[in-house]
Design a protein around this motif. Structure first.
Motif, mmCIF file in Angstrom:
data_model
loop_
_atom_site.group_PDB
_atom_site.id
_atom_site.type_symbol
_atom_site.label_atom_id
_atom_site.label_comp_id
_atom_site.label_asym_id
_atom_site.label_seq_id
_atom_site.Cartn_x
_atom_site.Cartn_y
_atom_site.Cartn_z
ATOM 1 N N SER A 160 0.819 -1.086 -0.091
ATOM 2 C CA SER A 160 0.136 -0.135 0.123
ATOM 3 C C SER A 160 0.886 1.268 -0.014
ATOM 4 O O SER A 160 0.118 2.341 -0.072
ATOM 5 C CB SER A 160 -1.027 0.132 1.095
ATOM 6 O OG SER A 160 -1.917 -0.665 1.163
ATOM 7 N N ASN A 227 -11.612 -4.321 3.034
ATOM 8 C CA ASN A 227 -12.023 -4.211 1.634
ATOM 9 C C ASN A 227 -12.194 -5.109 0.682
ATOM 10 O O ASN A 227 -12.980 -5.776 0.065
ATOM 11 C CB ASN A 227 -11.157 -3.094 1.000
ATOM 12 C CG ASN A 227 -11.837 -1.786 1.146
ATOM 13 O OD1 ASN A 227 -12.362 -1.363 2.211
ATOM 14 N ND2 ASN A 227 -11.552 -0.904 0.277
ATOM 15 N N VAL A 235 -7.154 -2.830 -2.855
ATOM 16 C CA VAL A 235 -6.640 -1.390 -2.731
ATOM 17 C C VAL A 235 -5.396 -1.256 -3.576
ATOM 18 O O VAL A 235 -4.600 -1.854 -3.629
ATOM 19 C CB VAL A 235 -6.532 -0.877 -1.133
ATOM 20 C CG1 VAL A 235 -7.818 -0.850 -0.306
ATOM 21 C CG2 VAL A 235 -5.484 -1.767 -0.728
ATOM 22 N N HIS A 243 -3.956 4.356 0.778
ATOM 23 C CA HIS A 243 -4.603 3.455 -0.179
ATOM 24 C C HIS A 243 -5.912 3.619 -0.505
ATOM 25 O O HIS A 243 -6.671 3.957 0.591
ATOM 26 C CB HIS A 243 -4.050 2.126 0.010
ATOM 27 C CG HIS A 243 -4.532 1.492 1.529
ATOM 28 N ND1 HIS A 243 -3.649 0.500 2.141
ATOM 29 C CD2 HIS A 243 -5.763 1.450 2.064
ATOM 30 C CE1 HIS A 243 -4.655 -0.026 3.237
ATOM 31 N NE2 HIS A 243 -5.578 0.737 3.246
ATOM 32 N N ALA A 244 -6.198 3.223 -1.605
ATOM 33 C CA ALA A 244 -8.039 3.174 -1.825
ATOM 34 C C ALA A 244 -8.273 2.620 -3.079
ATOM 35 O O ALA A 244 -7.298 2.089 -3.762
ATOM 36 C CB ALA A 244 -8.526 4.825 -2.253
ATOM 37 N N ALA A 245 -9.233 1.851 -3.182
ATOM 38 C CA ALA A 245 -9.670 0.903 -4.352
ATOM 39 C C ALA A 245 -9.613 1.729 -5.589
ATOM 40 O O ALA A 245 -9.496 1.006 -6.836
ATOM 41 C CB ALA A 245 -11.031 0.227 -3.940
#
Length: 420
Positions: A160, A227, A235, A243-245
């Protein structure tokens, strides 16, 4: 000194025997700074982590390692060779009256010497033993070699961390150095020891704790696991931010003085926020079109997110020094901050006001040095650095002589035989 500062720390009265290298010494520091009587037990000649730089005045020496100094405050120190019969017997005597043994040896090592928890508890049922190792005492990885960087990789954090595709295409994952994995493992070991002490207070029984640095790291991947399990999303790395999708707006902007400001704007944009942002920028005559009534429509804001952040906010930050931006934004309730180098924190007025930086005396050098201080202020049982890190074998006479009753002649003989 205030009345509270003269009181004993919250862990006063506890004796901790620390057999820890660089992977676990921070746990002992936390316990010692909170008032526990931590005895660091090193091999004759000192721990190898005394060779970790930087060194005072750039002179490599086991008594001048700044890294060792920081991680071993508030501890006493003795030397003991556990691979000798006399060394093991002396350790058994110390463990008989100790509250906690905290160790970082490879799995099975203490058991091979007859110093495992089951052996120690026969003479001290209330003893708490915490073994902090890279992968724990059991499992197929228990004997794997490791490093701080390896744990950042195997534990999930590194995936990440780094740059996103928009900034650096095909960039590799990047993880911070500086012992982050060791800090994570030490914090979880500290929490486990504290919980075991509470349990002992209630039941009178000690216990053995098998703490794994790998599992501590796996616990701190935040939303990545959740997630994936519950939403089927993987992510992605996002430059300088969480971090993010999916891709998220940037948060780091270069200010006029060349340093950066971290400005959290994306995810917060709504009519009210845009109006407040317009007030901030307009106070410098740089609001652009943010006063336009169209920004009362959330759909319009969503369509213009890049314009608001990458054009207006970025231009505004680029026009002023980072510190001015930081305080102007904070005064209006924005979650923005200047990105500071660690050494800049020495002049931070907030930390200075709270007395965060501590002067620690090194009598043998006739000097005092500034150390980072406490994470919390106790009004009745203060955290404090009670003394600088121990010299090699500094308290052999006090602990092995005065406490265990060994004569000066016996100490000399033990030293000659490589026991201490």
């Amino acid at each position: 000194m205030s009345d509270a500062e003269s009181l004993p720390g919250p862990l006063a009265g506890l004796r901790i025997l620390e057999l820890a290298d660089e992977t676990g010494q921070f746990c002992g520091k936390i316990l010692g700074d909170l008032g526990a009587d931590v005895v660091k037990i090193e091999p004759p000649g000192g721990e190898p982590n005394r060779q970790i730089g930087p060194f005072l005045d750039d002179i490599p020496h086991p008594e001048r390692s700044l890294s060792f100094w920081y991680y071993n405050t508030s501890k006493g120190g003795i030397t003991l060779n556990l691979e000798t019969v006399d060394g093991r017997q002396l350790f058994m005597r110390l463990a008989a009256t100790a509250d906690v043994v905290m160790e970082t040896f490879r799995p099975g090592f203490l058991a091979s010497l007859g110093l495992d928890y089951e052996s120690l508890r026969t003479q001290n049922p209330g003893l708490i033993s915490c073994a902090l190792t890279p992968f724990g005492q059991t499992g197929p990885w228990r004997d794997y070699l490791s490093s701080d960087l390896l744990h950042m990789a195997a534990g999930g954090e590194m995936a990440s961390s780094g740059y996103d595709e928009a900034d650096v295409p095909n960039a590799p994952p990047i993880a911070p150095g500086g012992g982050n994995a060791w800090h994570t493992g030490c914090h979880f070991a500290y929490m486990a020891i504290m919980a075991a002490l509470v349990y002992r207070t209630i039941t009178g029984q000690g216990q053995h704790i098998d703490a794994s640095i790998h599992e501590g790291c796996a616990l701190t991947t935040e939303a990545a696991i959740a997630n994936y399990i519950y939403r089927g999303e993987v992510v992605q790395r996002q430059t300088g931010r969480h971090h993010a999708a999916n891709p998220t707006p940037r948060t780091q902007f270069r200010a006029k003085d060349g340093t950066y400001v971290c400005a959290l704007v994306g995810g917060r944009l709504n009519p009210k926020y845009v109006g407040e942002l317009a007030d901030l920028l307009d106070s410098y005559g740089m609001a652009g079109d943010l006063r336009d009534p169209k920004y009362q429509d959330q759909a319009v804001i969503a369509a213009n997110t890049s314009h608001i952040i990458d054009d207006l906010v970025a231009k505004f930050i680029a026009s002023l020094p980072a510190e001015e931006i930081y305080h102007a934004a904070q005064s209006r309730g924005f979650t923005w901050a200047a990105v500071r180098a660690p050494e800049e924190l020495l002049d931070d007025p907030h930390l200075r006001d709270r007395g965060f930086w501590k002067e620690v005396e090194h009598p043998e050098l006739g000097r005092s040095f500034l150390y980072p201080g406490e994470a919390a202020i106790y009004n009745g049982s203060p955290w404090r650095i009670s003394r600088r890190a121990p010299l090699i074998g500094e308290h052999n006479s006090e602990i092995l002589g005065d406490e265990l009753g060994l004569s000066r002649g016996e100490l000399v003989l033990l030293a000659e035989n490589g026991v201490i």
